[in-house]
Design a protein around this motif. Structure first.
Motif, short mmCIF file in Angstrom:
data_model
loop_
_atom_site.label_atom_id
_atom_site.label_comp_id
_atom_site.label_asym_id
_atom_site.label_seq_id
_atom_site.Cartn_x
_atom_site.Cartn_y
_atom_site.Cartn_z
N ASP A 79 -30.90 -116.77 0.59
CA ASP A 79 -32.22 -116.40 1.12
C ASP A 79 -33.03 -115.62 0.09
OD1 ASP A 79 -30.21 -114.42 1.50
OD2 ASP A 79 -31.57 -113.31 2.80
N LYS A 95 -25.66 -117.51 3.45
CA LYS A 95 -26.49 -116.31 3.49
C LYS A 95 -25.62 -115.17 3.99
CE LYS A 95 -30.45 -114.15 5.77
NZ LYS A 95 -29.78 -112.89 5.97
N TYR A 102 -24.77 -111.64 5.80
CA TYR A 102 -25.29 -110.74 6.82
C TYR A 102 -25.40 -109.38 6.16
CZ TYR A 102 -24.96 -113.58 11.05
OH TYR A 102 -25.17 -114.51 12.04
N HIS A 113 -28.67 -107.38 6.25
CA HIS A 113 -29.66 -106.52 6.89
C HIS A 113 -29.78 -106.76 8.38
CE1 HIS A 113 -30.93 -105.21 2.96
NE2 HIS A 113 -31.13 -106.46 2.60
N GLU A 114 -29.12 -107.79 8.88
CA GLU A 114 -29.25 -108.15 10.28
C GLU A 114 -28.39 -107.26 11.16
OE1 GLU A 114 -28.58 -110.11 7.83
OE2 GLU A 114 -30.11 -111.63 7.75
N GLN A 134 -28.17 -108.44 14.51
CA GLN A 134 -27.77 -109.42 15.51
C GLN A 134 -27.38 -110.71 14.80
OE1 GLN A 134 -30.92 -109.80 18.41
NE2 GLN A 134 -29.95 -108.22 19.65
N ASN A 188 -27.23 -114.59 13.85
CA ASN A 188 -28.26 -115.60 13.67
C ASN A 188 -27.57 -116.96 13.59
OD1 ASN A 188 -30.05 -117.47 12.49
ND2 ASN A 188 -31.12 -115.88 11.37
N VAL A 216 -27.53 -118.64 10.08
CA VAL A 216 -26.59 -118.00 9.14
C VAL A 216 -25.17 -118.42 9.50
CG1 VAL A 216 -25.69 -115.80 8.29
CG2 VAL A 216 -28.13 -116.05 8.74
#
Length: 106
Positions: free
Chosen positions: A31, A72, A74, A76-77, A79, A81, A84
């Motif tokens: 990303d 990609k 994880y 900054h997430e 929850q 996705n 991803v």
């Protein structure tokens, strides 16, 4: 990527090849590598920039393009996705299949 790191990776890949161990590579942070995939992760296999990066890496190490798996992280997430997850699970599935094929040959 640093040339000394690429050289070491190439040596490890060649040693693994001599032992018949299949190799694959994980291309992470797709990303941030391309604006196209940053906007929509579903474009990961449509991105010319990522394809070029994967091709460069493939020719540098000798790993076939179909064994370089974009994912990609994880980072900054907070929850989950589904987009991803799909990339990560696809990579995991291929790793399991490669390992299973290798174990069957033993």
């Amino acid at each position: 990527m640093n040339q000394s790191v690429l050289q070491k990776m190439r040596e490890i890949r060649e040693a693994a090849s001599e032992l018949g161990i299949p190799q694959m590579a994980i291309l992470s942070h797709v990303d941030t590598a391309c604006g196209e995939t940053e906007k929509n992760l579903k474009n990961v296999y449509k991105s010319k920039h990522l394809k070029r990066k994967m091709g460069d890496f493939s020719s540098s190490l000798g790993i076939p393009m179909n064994c370089i798996l974009p994912v990609k992280n994880y980072s900054h997430e907070i929850q989950l996705n589904p987009d991803v997850n799909a990339l990560i699970l696809s990579a995991l599935r291929l790793m399991v299949d490669f390992g299973d094929d290798y174990a069957d040959k033993l």
